[in-house]
Design a protein around this motif. Sequence first.
Motif, PDB file in Angstrom:
ATOM      1  N   PRO A   1     -41.763 -38.759 116.556  1.00  0.00           N
ATOM      2  CA  PRO A   1     -42.523 -38.732 115.308  1.00  0.00           C
ATOM      3  C   PRO A   1     -42.259 -40.000 114.492  1.00  0.00           C
ATOM      4  CG  PRO A   1     -40.771 -37.092 115.282  1.00  0.00           C
ATOM      5  CD  PRO A   1     -40.779 -37.701 116.637  1.00  0.00           C
ATOM      6  N   ALA A   2     -43.248 -40.430 113.760  1.00  0.00           N
ATOM      7  CA  ALA A   2     -43.129 -41.601 112.899  1.00  0.00           C
ATOM      8  C   ALA A   2     -43.484 -41.196 111.470  1.00  0.00           C
ATOM      9  CB  ALA A   2     -44.068 -42.700 113.369  1.00  0.00           C
ATOM     10  N   THR A   3     -42.892 -41.877 110.535  1.00  0.00           N
ATOM     11  CA  THR A   3     -43.192 -41.634 109.132  1.00  0.00           C
ATOM     12  C   THR A   3     -44.026 -42.793 108.619  1.00  0.00           C
ATOM     13  OG1 THR A   3     -41.078 -40.501 108.888  1.00  0.00           O
ATOM     14  CG2 THR A   3     -42.179 -41.191 106.875  1.00  0.00           C
ATOM     15  N   VAL A   4     -45.162 -42.476 108.020  1.00  0.00           N
ATOM     16  CA  VAL A   4     -46.039 -43.514 107.476  1.00  0.00           C
ATOM     17  C   VAL A   4     -46.239 -43.255 105.980  1.00  0.00           C
ATOM     18  CG1 VAL A   4     -47.240 -44.061 109.620  1.00  0.00           C
ATOM     19  CG2 VAL A   4     -48.109 -42.242 108.170  1.00  0.00           C
ATOM     20  N   TYR A   5     -46.434 -44.339 105.265  1.00  0.00           N
ATOM     21  CA  TYR A   5     -46.623 -44.287 103.818  1.00  0.00           C
ATOM     22  C   TYR A   5     -47.958 -44.928 103.482  1.00  0.00           C
ATOM     23  CZ  TYR A   5     -41.579 -43.549 103.931  1.00  0.00           C
ATOM     24  OH  TYR A   5     -40.327 -43.059 104.203  1.00  0.00           O
ATOM     25  N   THR A   6     -48.628 -44.370 102.499  1.00  0.00           N
ATOM     26  CA  THR A   6     -49.889 -44.948 102.026  1.00  0.00           C
ATOM     27  C   THR A   6     -50.051 -44.643 100.538  1.00  0.00           C
ATOM     28  OG1 THR A   6     -52.239 -45.157 102.487  1.00  0.00           O
ATOM     29  CG2 THR A   6     -51.335 -42.955 102.605  1.00  0.00           C
ATOM     30  N   ALA A   7     -50.759 -45.495  99.835  1.00  0.00           N
ATOM     31  CA  ALA A   7     -50.962 -45.330  98.393  1.00  0.00           C
ATOM     32  C   ALA A   7     -52.006 -44.252  98.126  1.00  0.00           C
ATOM     33  CB  ALA A   7     -51.388 -46.646  97.769  1.00  0.00           C
ATOM     34  N   THR A   8     -51.763 -43.465  97.095  1.00  0.00           N
ATOM     35  CA  THR A   8     -52.741 -42.489  96.620  1.00  0.00           C
ATOM     36  C   THR A   8     -53.791 -43.244  95.792  1.00  0.00           C
ATOM     37  OG1 THR A   8     -51.463 -42.095  94.613  1.00  0.00           O
ATOM     38  CG2 THR A   8     -50.985 -40.661  96.514  1.00  0.00           C
ATOM     39  N   PRO A   9     -54.892 -42.603  95.403  1.00  0.00           N
ATOM     40  CA  PRO A   9     -55.887 -43.316  94.577  1.00  0.00           C
ATOM     41  C   PRO A   9     -55.308 -43.960  93.304  1.00  0.00           C
ATOM     42  CG  PRO A   9     -56.881 -41.356  95.495  1.00  0.00           C
ATOM     43  CD  PRO A   9     -55.420 -41.301  95.866  1.00  0.00           C
ATOM     44  N   PRO A  10     -54.454 -43.255  92.519  1.00  0.00           N
ATOM     45  CA  PRO A  10     -53.859 -43.954  91.366  1.00  0.00           C
ATOM     46  C   PRO A  10     -52.956 -45.111  91.815  1.00  0.00           C
ATOM     47  CG  PRO A  10     -53.553 -41.593  91.139  1.00  0.00           C
ATOM     48  CD  PRO A  10     -54.109 -41.834  92.502  1.00  0.00           C
ATOM     49  N   GLY A  11     -52.267 -44.930  92.926  1.00  0.00           N
ATOM     50  CA  GLY A  11     -51.419 -45.989  93.460  1.00  0.00           C
ATOM     51  C   GLY A  11     -52.228 -47.195  93.907  1.00  0.00           C
ATOM     52  N   GLN A  12     -53.391 -46.950  94.489  1.00  0.00           N
ATOM     53  CA  GLN A  12     -54.251 -48.061  94.909  1.00  0.00           C
ATOM     54  C   GLN A  12     -54.790 -48.818  93.699  1.00  0.00           C
ATOM     55  OE1 GLN A  12     -57.202 -46.551  97.602  1.00  0.00           O
ATOM     56  NE2 GLN A  12     -55.719 -46.177  99.230  1.00  0.00           N
ATOM     57  N   GLN A  13     -55.127 -48.088  92.650  1.00  0.00           N
ATOM     58  CA  GLN A  13     -55.608 -48.723  91.421  1.00  0.00           C
ATOM     59  C   GLN A  13     -54.511 -49.616  90.831  1.00  0.00           C
ATOM     60  OE1 GLN A  13     -56.557 -45.850  88.385  1.00  0.00           O
ATOM     61  NE2 GLN A  13     -57.675 -47.333  87.148  1.00  0.00           N
ATOM     62  N   LEU A  14     -53.290 -49.114  90.819  1.00  0.00           N
ATOM     63  CA  LEU A  14     -52.157 -49.888  90.314  1.00  0.00           C
ATOM     64  C   LEU A  14     -51.853 -51.075  91.226  1.00  0.00           C
ATOM     65  CD1 LEU A  14     -50.047 -50.024  88.104  1.00  0.00           C
ATOM     66  CD2 LEU A  14     -48.632 -48.466  89.438  1.00  0.00           C
ATOM     67  N   ALA A  15     -51.976 -50.877  92.525  1.00  0.00           N
ATOM     68  CA  ALA A  15     -51.729 -51.962  93.481  1.00  0.00           C
ATOM     69  C   ALA A  15     -52.733 -53.097  93.302  1.00  0.00           C
ATOM     70  CB  ALA A  15     -51.786 -51.425  94.913  1.00  0.00           C
ATOM     71  N   ARG A  16     -53.989 -52.753  93.051  1.00  0.00           N
ATOM     72  CA  ARG A  16     -54.999 -53.802  92.824  1.00  0.00           C
ATOM     73  C   ARG A  16     -54.685 -54.615  91.568  1.00  0.00           C
ATOM     74  NH1 ARG A  16     -58.287 -49.740  94.808  1.00  0.00           N
ATOM     75  NH2 ARG A  16     -58.919 -49.013  92.745  1.00  0.00           N
ATOM     76  N   ALA A  17     -54.241 -53.932  90.509  1.00  0.00           N
ATOM     77  CA  ALA A  17     -53.872 -54.642  89.276  1.00  0.00           C
ATOM     78  C   ALA A  17     -52.644 -55.521  89.511  1.00  0.00           C
ATOM     79  CB  ALA A  17     -53.608 -53.642  88.153  1.00  0.00           C
ATOM     80  N   ALA A  18     -51.682 -55.027  90.280  1.00  0.00           N
ATOM     81  CA  ALA A  18     -50.479 -55.808  90.579  1.00  0.00           C
ATOM     82  C   ALA A  18     -50.807 -57.007  91.466  1.00  0.00           C
ATOM     83  CB  ALA A  18     -49.436 -54.928  91.252  1.00  0.00           C
ATOM     84  N   GLN A  19     -51.768 -56.846  92.370  1.00  0.00           N
ATOM     85  CA  GLN A  19     -52.155 -57.964  93.232  1.00  0.00           C
ATOM     86  C   GLN A  19     -52.766 -59.106  92.433  1.00  0.00           C
ATOM     87  OE1 GLN A  19     -54.650 -55.886  96.043  1.00  0.00           O
ATOM     88  NE2 GLN A  19     -53.008 -55.758  97.576  1.00  0.00           N
ATOM     89  N   LYS A  20     -53.484 -58.784  91.358  1.00  0.00           N
ATOM     90  CA  LYS A  20     -54.049 -59.840  90.511  1.00  0.00           C
ATOM     91  C   LYS A  20     -52.944 -60.650  89.858  1.00  0.00           C
ATOM     92  CE  LYS A  20     -58.453 -57.668  89.543  1.00  0.00           C
ATOM     93  NZ  LYS A  20     -59.312 -57.060  88.537  1.00  0.00           N
ATOM     94  N   VAL A  21     -51.898 -59.965  89.399  1.00  0.00           N
ATOM     95  CA  VAL A  21     -50.759 -60.665  88.823  1.00  0.00           C
ATOM     96  C   VAL A  21     -50.058 -61.487  89.905  1.00  0.00           C
ATOM     97  CG1 VAL A  21     -48.489 -60.370  87.753  1.00  0.00           C
ATOM     98  CG2 VAL A  21     -50.414 -58.989  86.977  1.00  0.00           C
ATOM     99  N   GLY A  22     -49.919 -60.916  91.098  1.00  0.00           N
ATOM    100  CA  GLY A  22     -49.249 -61.598  92.200  1.00  0.00           C
ATOM    101  C   GLY A  22     -50.007 -62.794  92.747  1.00  0.00           C
ATOM    102  N   MET A  23     -51.331 -62.826  92.523  1.00  0.00           N
ATOM    103  CA  MET A  23     -52.119 -63.960  93.030  1.00  0.00           C
ATOM    104  C   MET A  23     -51.944 -65.204  92.177  1.00  0.00           C
ATOM    105  SD  MET A  23     -55.682 -62.554  94.523  1.00  0.00           S
ATOM    106  CE  MET A  23     -56.100 -61.285  93.339  1.00  0.00           C
ATOM    107  N   MET A  24     -51.428 -65.035  90.961  1.00  0.00           N
ATOM    108  CA  MET A  24     -51.179 -66.201  90.109  1.00  0.00           C
ATOM    109  C   MET A  24     -50.029 -66.981  90.738  1.00  0.00           C
ATOM    110  SD  MET A  24     -53.494 -65.652  87.869  1.00  0.00           S
ATOM    111  CE  MET A  24     -53.146 -66.930  86.703  1.00  0.00           C
ATOM    112  N   SER A  25     -50.068 -68.272  90.646  1.00  0.00           N
ATOM    113  CA  SER A  25     -49.036 -69.084  91.281  1.00  0.00           C
ATOM    114  C   SER A  25     -47.927 -69.408  90.304  1.00  0.00           C
ATOM    115  CB  SER A  25     -49.634 -70.379  91.829  1.00  0.00           C
ATOM    116  OG  SER A  25     -50.174 -71.128  90.778  1.00  0.00           O
TER     117      SER A  25
END
Length: 178
Positions: free
Chosen positions: A152-176
């Motif tokens: 058996p393997a354990t996998v992790y994935t973002a929930t819809p609120p987590g995906q929304q937060l991840a998209r906002a964090a990616q915008k901050v992370g794209m800044m150099s």
Amino acid sequence: MSTLARLVHFRWAVPVLAELHRGHGGRFVNLSHTLGVSRESLRRTLAFLTESGLIQRNPGKGHPLRPEYLLTDPQLGAFAAVLTELLADLGVTDVGLKKWSLPTLTLLVDERRFSEIRRALPDVTPRALTLTLKDLESSGLITRTVTEDYPPATVYTATPPGQQLARAAQKVGMMSLP
């Protein structure tokens, strides 16, 4: 990813950037009271942000012992403000501002195993990653699934609120960062 990881290394970096964006500049004492951060933590965060070139002292204003700080990139401040508001709206500010939470969450937009996450974040220790995953799961930002394969393997994935937060964090992370 390394930009986001460097930025959130200091817990108060994103909230300071957001507050500077909202207030169009800020003094040390005002930032400390508004954010509820200790003087030493704020001093370290401001030193990091200044050395990184993300903020600067306002050269024409204030006393040298009571400097005012300004953003060097208003767009980063706007992204940080959106991110902090989203963290507050979801009620996960404490979890979201921990060192490895946002970098881990941005990876979990796609389903990943523990070892894949660890490879993508080379500086994270196994214990820190385990605690981060537990915090994110208990706050409802990710789901943990054990597959029925053998072994058996354990996998992790973002929930819809987590995906929304991840998209906002990616915008901050794209800044150099310099």
